[in-house]
Design a protein around this motif. Structure first.
Motif, PDB file in Angstrom:
ATOM      1  N   ALA A  32       0.831  -1.207   0.000  1.00 45.67           N
ATOM      2  CA  ALA A  32       0.000   0.000   0.000  1.00 45.67           C
ATOM      3  C   ALA A  32       0.866   1.258   0.000  1.00 45.67           C
ATOM      4  CB  ALA A  32      -0.937  -0.008   1.199  1.00 45.67           C
ATOM      5  N   GLU A  33       1.945   1.236   0.777  1.00 41.51           N
ATOM      6  CA  GLU A  33       2.866   2.380   0.795  1.00 41.51           C
ATOM      7  C   GLU A  33       3.513   2.582  -0.573  1.00 41.51           C
ATOM      8  OE1 GLU A  33       5.687   1.661   3.853  1.00 41.51           O
ATOM      9  OE2 GLU A  33       4.306   2.116   5.496  1.00 41.51           O
TER      10      GLU A  33
ATOM     11  N   GLY B 199      -0.056   7.999  -5.779  1.00 44.17           N
ATOM     12  CA  GLY B 199      -0.589   9.112  -4.983  1.00 44.17           C
ATOM     13  C   GLY B 199      -1.942   9.584  -5.445  1.00 44.17           C
ATOM     14  N   ASP B 200      -2.725   8.675  -6.007  1.00 46.18           N
ATOM     15  CA  ASP B 200      -3.974   9.062  -6.664  1.00 46.18           C
ATOM     16  C   ASP B 200      -5.229   8.711  -5.870  1.00 46.18           C
ATOM     17  OD1 ASP B 200      -3.914   6.331  -6.869  1.00 46.18           O
ATOM     18  OD2 ASP B 200      -4.006   6.253  -9.067  1.00 46.18           O
ATOM     19  N   ARG B 201      -5.038   8.300  -4.630  1.00 45.29           N
ATOM     20  CA  ARG B 201      -6.160   7.911  -3.779  1.00 45.29           C
ATOM     21  C   ARG B 201      -6.974   6.785  -4.406  1.00 45.29           C
ATOM     22  NH1 ARG B 201      -5.329  13.163  -4.030  1.00 45.29           N
ATOM     23  NH2 ARG B 201      -6.845  13.467  -5.706  1.00 45.29           N
ATOM     24  N   GLY B 202      -6.293   5.971  -5.214  1.00 46.83           N
ATOM     25  CA  GLY B 202      -6.943   4.830  -5.860  1.00 46.83           C
ATOM     26  C   GLY B 202      -6.863   3.590  -5.003  1.00 46.83           C
ATOM     27  N   PRO B 203      -7.115   2.425  -5.605  1.00 45.31           N
ATOM     28  CA  PRO B 203      -7.106   1.161  -4.862  1.00 45.31           C
ATOM     29  C   PRO B 203      -5.782   0.959  -4.129  1.00 45.31           C
ATOM     30  CG  PRO B 203      -7.997   0.840  -7.061  1.00 45.31           C
ATOM     31  CD  PRO B 203      -7.462   2.227  -7.028  1.00 45.31           C
ATOM     32  N   THR B 204      -5.881   0.435  -2.896  1.00 43.60           N
ATOM     33  CA  THR B 204      -4.698   0.247  -2.060  1.00 43.60           C
ATOM     34  C   THR B 204      -4.246  -1.202  -1.989  1.00 43.60           C
ATOM     35  OG1 THR B 204      -6.049  -0.030  -0.075  1.00 43.60           O
ATOM     36  CG2 THR B 204      -5.332   2.217  -0.623  1.00 43.60           C
ATOM     37  N   ALA B 205      -4.919  -2.083  -2.711  1.00 52.63           N
ATOM     38  CA  ALA B 205      -4.580  -3.510  -2.728  1.00 52.63           C
ATOM     39  C   ALA B 205      -4.790  -4.168  -1.364  1.00 52.63           C
ATOM     40  CB  ALA B 205      -3.151  -3.728  -3.221  1.00 52.63           C
ATOM     41  N   ASP B 206      -5.681  -3.598  -0.558  1.00 50.54           N
ATOM     42  CA  ASP B 206      -5.987  -4.220   0.732  1.00 50.54           C
ATOM     43  C   ASP B 206      -6.493  -5.641   0.506  1.00 50.54           C
ATOM     44  OD1 ASP B 206      -5.265  -2.056   2.211  1.00 50.54           O
ATOM     45  OD2 ASP B 206      -7.290  -1.241   2.423  1.00 50.54           O
ATOM     46  N   GLY B 207      -5.951  -6.565   1.251  1.00 57.67           N
ATOM     47  CA  GLY B 207      -6.374  -7.953   1.132  1.00 57.67           C
ATOM     48  C   GLY B 207      -5.498  -8.775   0.219  1.00 57.67           C
ATOM     49  N   ALA B 208      -4.678  -8.112  -0.614  1.00 58.58           N
ATOM     50  CA  ALA B 208      -3.770  -8.849  -1.501  1.00 58.58           C
ATOM     51  C   ALA B 208      -2.564  -9.324  -0.700  1.00 58.58           C
ATOM     52  CB  ALA B 208      -3.321  -7.970  -2.652  1.00 58.58           C
ATOM     53  N   GLU B 209      -2.080 -10.504  -1.025  1.00 59.20           N
ATOM     54  CA  GLU B 209      -0.909 -11.028  -0.336  1.00 59.20           C
ATOM     55  C   GLU B 209       0.343 -10.244  -0.749  1.00 59.20           C
ATOM     56  OE1 GLU B 209      -0.348 -15.205  -0.689  1.00 59.20           O
ATOM     57  OE2 GLU B 209      -2.408 -15.703  -0.125  1.00 59.20           O
ATOM     58  N   ASP B 210       1.243 -10.093   0.212  1.00 59.21           N
ATOM     59  CA  ASP B 210       2.503  -9.418  -0.079  1.00 59.21           C
ATOM     60  C   ASP B 210       3.299 -10.247  -1.087  1.00 59.21           C
ATOM     61  OD1 ASP B 210       4.533  -7.561   0.050  1.00 59.21           O
ATOM     62  OD2 ASP B 210       5.515  -8.556   1.731  1.00 59.21           O
TER      63      ASP B 210
END
Length: 277
Positions: free
Chosen positions: A5-6, A13-24
């Motif tokens: 996410a970082e 820096g577009d406030r778009g999808p953060t990939a929450d839930g995706a495996e590292d």
């Protein structure tokens, strides 16, 4: 916030999808964090590593298994200097420990057709397009593999602007053309992560939609300028376009694209076997 996410926030820096839930994933992190490197240490990568990187590059996907990419490593100091002299604003062409040129190779399939008694007219638009993509895929594969080994790279697409001179220096035959160069070595200074366009205008679902382009580009210009502004003395073509009070990415790229680049490339291709029929 996760590392992924970082990395997404830093890249877009577009406030778009953060990939929450995706495996590292280490490869994805490396891709999101990758940067262009133009300053290199004197340490030379081992020949074994360079051979391996070349093999990995040639393992990239290829259109119809035609395999129309070739890779030329430029070791001759005089030839290297001659190419570097064509682009004095890019001293890293001559300074990088290693310099590759990725070639679109439409000649090989043409010759194979002759060898097998089945004439292949590979100087078509399709032949050029396929070879160009094969070479680009090979270069990108080398880039990712090189970076995973601690190396830094800088693609050099500007060599197409002097395609005829570059081809003469490299002694390229008909139906073989330069797609891009690649500087490669161990970094002596850290490059920066280039902010990419907002995904809202570069990704689409079911249909192409650029209705939000103007507002998105303006927002992107402002965010990018806050991170790495273009100095006033680097504004392009002020004599023609005037000095801009605010000189963002879109102004810079519009000015660059308005001044035609690569004028010698199409004539070179037509002179050396491509008819684009």
């Amino acid at each position: 916030m996760s590392v992924i996410a970082e990395s997404l926030a830093r890249r877009f820096g577009d406030r778009g999808p953060t990939a929450d839930g995706a495996e590292d994933n280490e490869l994805m992190r490396r891709v999101l964090q990758r940067r262009t490197v133009r300053r290199y240490s004197e340490k030379m990568p081992s020949e074994a590593l360079l051979d391996l990187l070349t093999a990995c590059a040639l393992s990239a996907s290829a259109k119809s298994d035609f395999q129309q990419a070739s890779i030329l490593r430029l070791r001759d100091a005089q030839k290297r200097a001659a190419i570097g002299a064509l682009f004095p604003a890019m001293p890293w062409i001559g300074n990088a420990p290693v310099f590759f040129v990725f070639l679109g190779d439409s000649r090989r399939l043409h010759r194979i057709g002759e060898l097998r008694g089945k004439p292949v007219a590979n100087g078509t638009l399709e032949g050029f397009f396929n070879a160009s993509i094969d070479a680009a895929l090979a270069m990108q594969t080398m880039i990712l593999c090189a970076e995973s080994n601690g190396l830094g790279v800088c693609p050099i697409s500007v060599i197409r602007n002097e395609a005829d001179k570059v081809a003469e220096i490299l002694e390229l035959p008909d139906l073989v053309f330069p797609v891009a160069g690649l500087c490669l070595g161990y970094p002596s200074a850290e490059g920066f992560v280039s902010l990419r366009l907002p995904r809202a205008i570069t990704t689409h679902t079911d249909r192409y939609d650029d209705s939000a382009l103007a507002a998105s580009i303006d927002d992107y210009d402002r965010r990018r300028d806050a991170i790495h502004a273009i100095p006033k003395d680097q504004q392009r073509s002020n004599a023609e376009f005037g000095e801009a009070a605010f000189y963002g990415w879109s102004e810079d790229k519009a000015r660059q694209a308005a001044k035609a680049e690569g004028a010698t490339f199409p004539p070179y291709l037509r002179k050396h076997g491509f008819k684009f029929e």
